[in-house]
Design a protein around this motif. Structure first.
Motif, PDB file in Angstrom:
ATOM      1  N   PRO A 244       0.795  -1.228   0.000  1.00 38.23           N
ATOM      2  CA  PRO A 244       0.000   0.000   0.000  1.00 38.23           C
ATOM      3  C   PRO A 244       0.833   1.287   0.000  1.00 38.23           C
ATOM      4  CG  PRO A 244       0.152  -0.793   2.227  1.00 38.23           C
ATOM      5  CD  PRO A 244       0.923  -1.773   1.379  1.00 38.23           C
ATOM      6  N   TYR A 245       2.083   1.194  -0.387  1.00 39.23           N
ATOM      7  CA  TYR A 245       2.979   2.350  -0.536  1.00 39.23           C
ATOM      8  C   TYR A 245       3.313   3.046   0.774  1.00 39.23           C
ATOM      9  CZ  TYR A 245       1.625   1.575  -5.370  1.00 39.23           C
ATOM     10  OH  TYR A 245       1.377   0.998  -6.593  1.00 39.23           O
ATOM     11  N   THR A 246       3.072   2.377   1.901  1.00 50.48           N
ATOM     12  CA  THR A 246       3.422   2.957   3.193  1.00 50.48           C
ATOM     13  C   THR A 246       4.901   3.332   3.231  1.00 50.48           C
ATOM     14  OG1 THR A 246       1.778   1.481   4.185  1.00 50.48           O
ATOM     15  CG2 THR A 246       3.303   2.591   5.692  1.00 50.48           C
TER      16      THR A 246
ATOM     17  N   ALA B 183      -6.614  14.066   6.700  1.00 50.12           N
ATOM     18  CA  ALA B 183      -8.019  13.723   6.451  1.00 50.12           C
ATOM     19  C   ALA B 183      -8.679  14.757   5.560  1.00 50.12           C
ATOM     20  CB  ALA B 183      -8.773  13.601   7.770  1.00 50.12           C
ATOM     21  N   PHE B 184      -8.516  16.038   5.895  1.00 49.27           N
ATOM     22  CA  PHE B 184      -9.167  17.078   5.105  1.00 49.27           C
ATOM     23  C   PHE B 184      -8.528  17.190   3.716  1.00 49.27           C
ATOM     24  CE2 PHE B 184     -10.163  19.273   9.393  1.00 49.27           C
ATOM     25  CZ  PHE B 184     -11.254  18.433   9.584  1.00 49.27           C
ATOM     26  N   THR B 185      -7.231  16.935   3.631  1.00 50.09           N
ATOM     27  CA  THR B 185      -6.564  16.983   2.330  1.00 50.09           C
ATOM     28  C   THR B 185      -7.047  15.846   1.437  1.00 50.09           C
ATOM     29  OG1 THR B 185      -4.616  17.931   3.398  1.00 50.09           O
ATOM     30  CG2 THR B 185      -4.321  17.053   1.186  1.00 50.09           C
ATOM     31  N   LEU B 186      -7.088  14.636   1.979  1.00 49.01           N
ATOM     32  CA  LEU B 186      -7.547  13.504   1.177  1.00 49.01           C
ATOM     33  C   LEU B 186      -9.031  13.633   0.843  1.00 49.01           C
ATOM     34  CD1 LEU B 186      -5.631  10.426   2.624  1.00 49.01           C
ATOM     35  CD2 LEU B 186      -4.895  12.162   1.007  1.00 49.01           C
ATOM     36  N   ALA B 187      -9.807  14.242   1.743  1.00 52.01           N
ATOM     37  CA  ALA B 187     -11.225  14.492   1.440  1.00 52.01           C
ATOM     38  C   ALA B 187     -11.353  15.463   0.271  1.00 52.01           C
ATOM     39  CB  ALA B 187     -11.944  15.040   2.669  1.00 52.01           C
ATOM     40  N   ASP B 188     -10.482  16.487   0.228  1.00 53.58           N
ATOM     41  CA  ASP B 188     -10.452  17.366  -0.942  1.00 53.58           C
ATOM     42  C   ASP B 188     -10.109  16.559  -2.188  1.00 53.58           C
ATOM     43  OD1 ASP B 188     -11.060  19.642   0.494  1.00 53.58           O
ATOM     44  OD2 ASP B 188      -8.990  20.373   0.619  1.00 53.58           O
TER      45      ASP B 188
ATOM     46  N   ALA C 184       1.079   7.294   6.845  1.00 53.74           N
ATOM     47  CA  ALA C 184      -0.357   7.023   6.936  1.00 53.74           C
ATOM     48  C   ALA C 184      -1.095   7.590   5.724  1.00 53.74           C
ATOM     49  CB  ALA C 184      -0.911   7.627   8.227  1.00 53.74           C
ATOM     50  N   ALA C 185      -0.694   8.787   5.266  1.00 52.55           N
ATOM     51  CA  ALA C 185      -1.361   9.398   4.113  1.00 52.55           C
ATOM     52  C   ALA C 185      -1.215   8.530   2.872  1.00 52.55           C
ATOM     53  CB  ALA C 185      -0.790  10.797   3.869  1.00 52.55           C
ATOM     54  N   ARG C 186      -0.010   7.995   2.650  1.00 55.13           N
ATOM     55  CA  ARG C 186       0.205   7.138   1.466  1.00 55.13           C
ATOM     56  C   ARG C 186      -0.681   5.901   1.529  1.00 55.13           C
ATOM     57  NH1 ARG C 186       5.774   8.719   1.659  1.00 55.13           N
ATOM     58  NH2 ARG C 186       6.244   7.044   3.113  1.00 55.13           N
ATOM     59  N   ARG C 187      -0.726   5.283   2.695  1.00 54.55           N
ATOM     60  CA  ARG C 187      -1.512   4.056   2.838  1.00 54.55           C
ATOM     61  C   ARG C 187      -3.004   4.335   2.644  1.00 54.55           C
ATOM     62  NH1 ARG C 187       0.474   0.933   7.809  1.00 54.55           N
ATOM     63  NH2 ARG C 187      -0.989   2.111   9.075  1.00 54.55           N
ATOM     64  N   LEU C 188      -3.468   5.436   3.213  1.00 55.37           N
ATOM     65  CA  LEU C 188      -4.882   5.791   3.068  1.00 55.37           C
ATOM     66  C   LEU C 188      -5.259   6.043   1.618  1.00 55.37           C
ATOM     67  CD1 LEU C 188      -5.623   8.228   6.052  1.00 55.37           C
ATOM     68  CD2 LEU C 188      -7.027   6.258   5.395  1.00 55.37           C
ATOM     69  N   TRP C 189      -4.428   6.827   0.914  1.00 54.86           N
ATOM     70  CA  TRP C 189      -4.764   7.192  -0.460  1.00 54.86           C
ATOM     71  C   TRP C 189      -4.778   5.966  -1.370  1.00 54.86           C
ATOM     72  CZ3 TRP C 189      -7.377  10.830  -2.511  1.00 54.86           C
ATOM     73  CH2 TRP C 189      -7.305  11.106  -3.881  1.00 54.86           C
TER      74      TRP C 189
ATOM     75  N   ILE D 106      -2.708   7.713  13.670  1.00 56.66           N
ATOM     76  CA  ILE D 106      -3.045   8.853  12.819  1.00 56.66           C
ATOM     77  C   ILE D 106      -3.960   8.409  11.691  1.00 56.66           C
ATOM     78  CG2 ILE D 106      -2.082  10.516  11.183  1.00 56.66           C
ATOM     79  CD1 ILE D 106       0.382  10.683  13.058  1.00 56.66           C
ATOM     80  N   GLU D 107      -3.675   7.241  11.116  1.00 58.33           N
ATOM     81  CA  GLU D 107      -4.539   6.729  10.052  1.00 58.33           C
ATOM     82  C   GLU D 107      -5.953   6.486  10.573  1.00 58.33           C
ATOM     83  OE1 GLU D 107      -4.843   3.116   6.765  1.00 58.33           O
ATOM     84  OE2 GLU D 107      -3.508   2.904   8.484  1.00 58.33           O
ATOM     85  N   ALA D 108      -6.071   5.889  11.766  1.00 57.34           N
ATOM     86  CA  ALA D 108      -7.393   5.598  12.322  1.00 57.34           C
ATOM     87  C   ALA D 108      -8.174   6.884  12.591  1.00 57.34           C
ATOM     88  CB  ALA D 108      -7.248   4.790  13.614  1.00 57.34           C
ATOM     89  N   GLU D 109      -7.495   7.894  13.129  1.00 60.57           N
ATOM     90  CA  GLU D 109      -8.179   9.167  13.390  1.00 60.57           C
ATOM     91  C   GLU D 109      -8.606   9.825  12.084  1.00 60.57           C
ATOM     92  OE1 GLU D 109      -7.364  13.494  15.544  1.00 60.57           O
ATOM     93  OE2 GLU D 109      -6.014  11.810  15.976  1.00 60.57           O
ATOM     94  N   ALA D 110      -7.752   9.760  11.078  1.00 62.32           N
ATOM     95  CA  ALA D 110      -8.100  10.339   9.780  1.00 62.32           C
ATOM     96  C   ALA D 110      -9.267   9.597   9.143  1.00 62.32           C
ATOM     97  CB  ALA D 110      -6.885  10.313   8.851  1.00 62.32           C
ATOM     98  N   ARG D 111      -9.293   8.274   9.277  1.00 63.22           N
ATOM     99  CA  ARG D 111     -10.413   7.489   8.737  1.00 63.22           C
ATOM    100  C   ARG D 111     -11.731   7.903   9.379  1.00 63.22           C
ATOM    101  NH1 ARG D 111      -9.593   3.287   5.413  1.00 63.22           N
ATOM    102  NH2 ARG D 111      -7.497   2.362   5.319  1.00 63.22           N
TER     103      ARG D 111
END
Length: 558
Positions: free
Chosen positions: A70-72, A258-263, A304-309, A418-423
């Protein structure tokens, strides 16, 4: 990843350590404070981390290897061992000529990418002779009124040899069109143009307020840029989805991503609604994050951002192209962390923040000058900021191993938190109907403001130390060498603008503006007529005014 029997032994050993070693030590000496948190009141930090804190870690699903989902651990197989990050230094002096001189200086000093700042009138779509521009021309960056100014900025700079990042949003289509026009003048094939245009309007409604049009037509401009670049300028990043300004406004690390990925989700949805195929435009999406003070938190945030995206693009949008799932990002050190007091301390702050960005796998990086809390950076401070990156690259060793903090119990645990909070935040945004409704209702801005207020309260109460500000102060500050904008620059810029208008073909300008108006009123892609208009020397203000007449101007709800 860990044997259950081994974990049981580790837990037992930790309990024994706490009872026999830790508690007597705390009773005798205490600790510095009751609780420790990360830089922005994020996760509470444990005293020590063990394999038990990452017991649920699945190596293949959660980490993997660099260049693989997942590119983490990074989006490329070799990361900085193969190619160092692009070293950018933000520049945009009062005039086009001064900006050209700074760009040439940075290239001579080893900068591998240019980063262009624009003054406030340009960012708001006003020409330098507009009433709304009075007193602001050339102050926060370079004034760009017409293609003539861009010709001066890139005089002697071949666009097929540099990568240029432009921090422009509401009038992004106009400035991109000018860059394409300069490339055409130089005879550079459009597929050789490299760089990034910020083009992130949603964060303007959240954090910076440098918007022009309402959200719906603004999103249309963005998707038109996606379509145009996919066909004409395939190696130019069409958007830099920005968490930087969200963090500057006071957000936590988790809120930033979270807000960046939501954008990002909102932009992908808008492009799909416009009929584009996800794998045609998603590889050109890029991100822009802040590099703040807490090194471990920042490294965890980037991972966390890489994995989420990767998960979002795979699960939500069904992307097939691996490049569509790779979160590529530029980082800039935290402007809001710079202090006017004891400006030399900012050199240290910037160095650690830059190190966090490199350890976190940034694709490009800007390091702030030590004096940017006071003014535009001087040439000396810009050189020091660039040397900071070069020392990191060639002397520190942090770029020689990919994801060197991967596997750290603390970093992996923070990445998960951080990933869990962003999710959770992304789920709440979905419940509110998506990012646009969440922005328009003011909910996103309120979340950030609450954190910013609490952080300021902590600083004022002395609960959060800012060296040189609320602790370790000195009585006197040495006089700083401050870069100043010549007050005559505004008048001279207005004279250059008048000269352009006197020399150009007015009929060609009117015809080009009429084509933009027709495209705006219909469904035609706006970029081709805007490119032709800038080539006719129509100005930023004239093009923006046509779009204001067609789209209206945004007025936020009170």
């Amino acid at each position: 990843m860990f044997d259950p029997d081994d974990l049981a032994k580790i837990r037992a050993a930790k309990r024994e350590w706490e009872e026999e070693t830790l508690e007597p030590t705390i009773e005798r000496f205490g600790e510095r404070k009751e609780t420790f948190t990360t830089d922005t009141s994020g996760p509470e930090l444990d005293r020590v981390y063990t394999p038990d804190d990452v017991a649920d870690l699945d190596y293949d699903a959660d980490l993997g290897l660099p260049g693989a989902e997942p590119y983490t651990r990074g989006v490329y197989p070799t990361m900085h061992r193969g190619r160092l990050w692009t070293m950018r230094q933000y520049a945009g002096m009062g005039t086009a000529r001064e900006t050209n001189e700074r760009f040439r200086y940075l290239i001579d000093q080893g900068s591998s990418g240019l980063s262009m700042a624009f003054d406030l009138p340009t960012q708001k779509g006003y020409d330098s002779d507009a009433g709304m521009a009075a007193g602001e021309v050339g102050k926060a960056g370079v004034a760009i009124d017409s293609l003539r100014d861009m010709e001066v900025v890139f005089d002697g700079i071949p666009l097929d040899e540099v990568s240029t990042s432009m921090t422009i949003n509401a009038p992004a289509a106009v400035l991109l069109a000018m860059y394409v026009a300069i490339g055409d003048q130089q005879g550079v094939d459009r597929d050789k143009l490299r760089g990034t245009i910020q083009n992130d309007i949603l964060k303007e409604y959240i954090a910076r307020n440098l918007y022009i049009y309402p959200p719906e037509p603004s999103m249309r401009l963005i998707t038109d840029i996606f379509e145009f670049c996919a066909e004409e300028v395939p190696n130019f990043n069409t958007i830099s989805i920005s968490g930087y300004h969200i963090r500057e406004a006071g957000s936590t690390a988790a809120q930033e991503i979270a807000f960046t990925l939501a954008d990002g989700i909102a932009y992908v949805e808008a492009a799909l609604d416009a009929g584009l195929a996800v794998d045609d435009f998603a590889p050109q999406l890029s991100f822009f994050f802040n590099a703040h003070n807490n090194v471990l938190e920042e490294v965890a945030k980037f991972r966390a951002a890489r994995r989420l995206w990767a998960g979002i693009m795979d699960e939500r949008f069904g992307a097939d192209n691996p490049k569509s799932k790779q979160l590529k990002f530029h980082a800039q050190t935290g402007g809001s962390t710079l202090t006017a007091q004891q400006v030399e301390n900012n050199v240290v702050r910037v160095a650690y923040q830059a190190m966090a960005a490199v350890l976190g796998g940034a694709q490009s990086l800007h390091t702030n000058g030590k004096d940017e809390a006071l003014s535009l950076p001087t040439e000396e401070s810009v050189r020091t900021a660039l040397r900071t990156q070069q020392i990191l690259a060639h002397e520190s060793g942090v770029a020689d191993t990919i994801d060197p903090l991967g596997g750290s119990y603390a970093v992996e645990s923070l990445t998960d938190e951080i990933e869990a909070e962003a999710r959770d935040l992304l789920e709440e945004i979905d419940d509110r109907g998506g990012m646009r409704p969440a922005v328009e209702s003011g909910w996103v801005k309120r979340q950030i403001q609450d954190v910013a207020f609490e952080r300021q309260r902590e600083i004022e109460a002395g609960e959060r130390v800012v060296v040189g500000v609320n602790k370790y102060q000195v009585d006197e500050e040495p006089e700083a060498d401050i870069e100043a904008v010549d007050p005559e620059d505004e008048r001279r810029q207005q004279e250059r603008l008048r000269a352009v208008k006197d020399e150009r073909d007015d009929e060609a300008v009117e015809a080009a503006l009429s084509d933009i108006r027709a495209a705006a009123a219909g469904e035609e892609n706006l970029l081709p007529p805007i490119v032709e208009a800038v080539k006719a020397y129509a100005t930023v203000g004239e093009i923006s005014d046509v779009l204001r007449e067609e789209f209206g101007e945004y007025r936020p709800a009170v």
